[in-house]
Design a protein around this motif. Sequence first.
Motif: not given
Length: 62
Positions: A4-12, A14-18, A21-30
């Motif tokens: 359960e701990n491993h899965l929780a760390l994985h979700h955290v 994954a959210a950081e990576l998303r 990626a969103d910040a990079y896409r916004l910077a690349a578009a600007a």
Amino acid sequence: MHPENHLALHHVRAAELRAEADAYRLAAAARRPRNFRTRLGWALMEAGLRLAATPKTAAAIP
């Protein structure tokens, strides 16, 4: 480590990576498109090479 701990760390992570990626896409578009700068750079390069490779005529040499 419990699964359960491993899965929780994985979700955290994954959210950081998303979010990154969103910040990079916004910077690349600007960012400015580099198409004009690239074409201008190559045109200047070609002009410089042509000037450097121009043979000198006998009349032009003093």
